[in-house]
Design a protein around this motif. Sequence first.
Motif, mmCIF file in Angstrom:
data_model
loop_
_atom_site.group_PDB
_atom_site.id
_atom_site.type_symbol
_atom_site.label_atom_id
_atom_site.label_comp_id
_atom_site.label_asym_id
_atom_site.label_seq_id
_atom_site.Cartn_x
_atom_site.Cartn_y
_atom_site.Cartn_z
ATOM 1 N N GLN A 55 0.841 -1.197 0.000
ATOM 2 C CA GLN A 55 0.000 0.000 0.000
ATOM 3 C C GLN A 55 0.877 1.248 0.000
ATOM 4 O O GLN A 55 1.837 1.345 0.772
ATOM 5 C CB GLN A 55 -0.926 -0.003 1.220
ATOM 6 N N ALA A 56 0.544 2.221 -0.848
ATOM 7 C CA ALA A 56 1.385 3.415 -0.980
ATOM 8 C C ALA A 56 0.700 4.689 -0.516
ATOM 9 O O ALA A 56 1.372 5.654 -0.149
ATOM 10 C CB ALA A 56 1.820 3.581 -2.436
ATOM 11 N N ASN A 57 -0.643 4.716 -0.525
ATOM 12 C CA ASN A 57 -1.396 5.935 -0.212
ATOM 13 C C ASN A 57 -2.030 5.825 1.173
ATOM 14 O O ASN A 57 -2.751 4.866 1.459
ATOM 15 C CB ASN A 57 -2.492 6.163 -1.261
ATOM 16 N N PHE A 58 -1.770 6.837 1.999
ATOM 17 C CA PHE A 58 -2.276 6.845 3.366
ATOM 18 C C PHE A 58 -2.974 8.169 3.656
ATOM 19 O O PHE A 58 -2.540 9.222 3.190
ATOM 20 C CB PHE A 58 -1.125 6.642 4.356
ATOM 21 N N ALA A 95 2.065 16.602 3.951
ATOM 22 C CA ALA A 95 1.065 16.047 3.034
ATOM 23 C C ALA A 95 1.469 16.255 1.578
ATOM 24 O O ALA A 95 2.060 17.276 1.215
ATOM 25 C CB ALA A 95 -0.297 16.681 3.295
ATOM 26 N N ASP A 96 1.123 15.285 0.743
ATOM 27 C CA ASP A 96 1.320 15.388 -0.701
ATOM 28 C C ASP A 96 0.038 15.823 -1.399
ATOM 29 O O ASP A 96 0.077 16.416 -2.478
ATOM 30 C CB ASP A 96 1.758 14.033 -1.268
ATOM 31 N N VAL A 97 -1.108 15.509 -0.775
ATOM 32 C CA VAL A 97 -2.420 15.800 -1.347
ATOM 33 C C VAL A 97 -3.335 16.305 -0.233
ATOM 34 O O VAL A 97 -3.324 15.759 0.871
ATOM 35 C CB VAL A 97 -3.058 14.538 -1.983
ATOM 36 N N ILE A 98 -4.104 17.353 -0.505
ATOM 37 C CA ILE A 98 -5.132 17.825 0.416
ATOM 38 C C ILE A 98 -6.492 17.641 -0.247
ATOM 39 O O ILE A 98 -6.692 18.068 -1.381
ATOM 40 C CB ILE A 98 -4.926 19.303 0.805
ATOM 41 N N HIS A 99 -7.423 16.998 0.474
ATOM 42 C CA HIS A 99 -8.725 16.656 -0.107
ATOM 43 C C HIS A 99 -9.827 17.639 0.249
ATOM 44 O O HIS A 99 -10.937 17.510 -0.266
ATOM 45 C CB HIS A 99 -9.157 15.269 0.386
ATOM 46 N N MET A 121 1.829 20.854 -4.768
ATOM 47 C CA MET A 121 0.863 20.035 -4.041
ATOM 48 C C MET A 121 -0.384 19.789 -4.864
ATOM 49 O O MET A 121 -0.851 20.675 -5.590
ATOM 50 C CB MET A 121 0.492 20.714 -2.717
ATOM 51 N N LYS A 122 -0.923 18.584 -4.762
ATOM 52 C CA LYS A 122 -2.172 18.225 -5.433
ATOM 53 C C LYS A 122 -3.328 18.447 -4.461
ATOM 54 O O LYS A 122 -3.204 18.156 -3.267
ATOM 55 C CB LYS A 122 -2.121 16.771 -5.899
ATOM 56 N N VAL A 123 -4.445 18.950 -4.981
ATOM 57 C CA VAL A 123 -5.555 19.295 -4.098
ATOM 58 C C VAL A 123 -6.896 18.911 -4.720
ATOM 59 O O VAL A 123 -7.051 18.824 -5.938
ATOM 60 C CB VAL A 123 -5.570 20.804 -3.763
ATOM 61 N N PHE A 124 -7.856 18.684 -3.835
ATOM 62 C CA PHE A 124 -9.260 18.525 -4.192
ATOM 63 C C PHE A 124 -10.036 19.676 -3.559
ATOM 64 O O PHE A 124 -9.685 20.152 -2.476
ATOM 65 C CB PHE A 124 -9.835 17.220 -3.633
ATOM 66 N N ILE A 125 -11.115 20.082 -4.213
ATOM 67 C CA ILE A 125 -12.069 21.007 -3.608
ATOM 68 C C ILE A 125 -13.189 20.172 -3.000
ATOM 69 O O ILE A 125 -13.716 19.257 -3.651
ATOM 70 C CB ILE A 125 -12.630 21.994 -4.640
#
Length: 228
Positions: A55-58, A95-99, A121-125
Amino acid sequence: MTERAEFIAKSFKDVQSRIATAATAAGRNLADITLIAVTKTYPASDVEILRDLGQANFGENRTEEGAEKSLVVPGIWHFQGQVQSRKLREIAAWADVIHSLDQASHIEKLDRICAEMDKKMKVFIQLSLDGAPDRGGVLEEGLLELAQIVASSQNLQLLGLMCVPPVEYEHQAAFAEIEQIHQRFIANFPLANSLSAGMSSDFEIAIAHGATHLRVGSEILGSRTYHP
């Protein structure tokens, strides 16, 4: 292998199998679906077991836990809790990604922080279906403005939308609505075609409605016990 490791390995394999079955039933490519193991309140030793299983994503909801565990276990780390302005710098450090971005001021501040850190950084709205402030998110009519701010930033990449359906919503109806909103959204932002939706109780329904990022905790790691 310890008893705990055996439990996690079995649960992890079962969730992977269910995701594959749901993807096939929906006519989707399994490679387009990312499983995020939500490790909030679980010890770093559990994260290490998952890492050893491939598993790579946490995912973490608490800044302090994310900072601590990401130092112990390398991986792609996702922050999915409600964003507080004063915590943005701490979140950006690990963090690498913010959701869960849902305010223009947070997007602009995060962009500045990432510039200072020389970090992308990768992000979600975060989408809200009902506008309830306690869960965060914005209604559909507020999405495009925030997406444009992300698109105009120098250091943020917009992946798409995240949504947590209200508990009182019927699952099928909630995810059908999320899917429709997502489709309208990507008509304006075609590259932001990811959808972070679906948790332990509903990830198979989410897959049927186009979810690309699943946030699953207890189905993999068992009943949650708080670890301070």
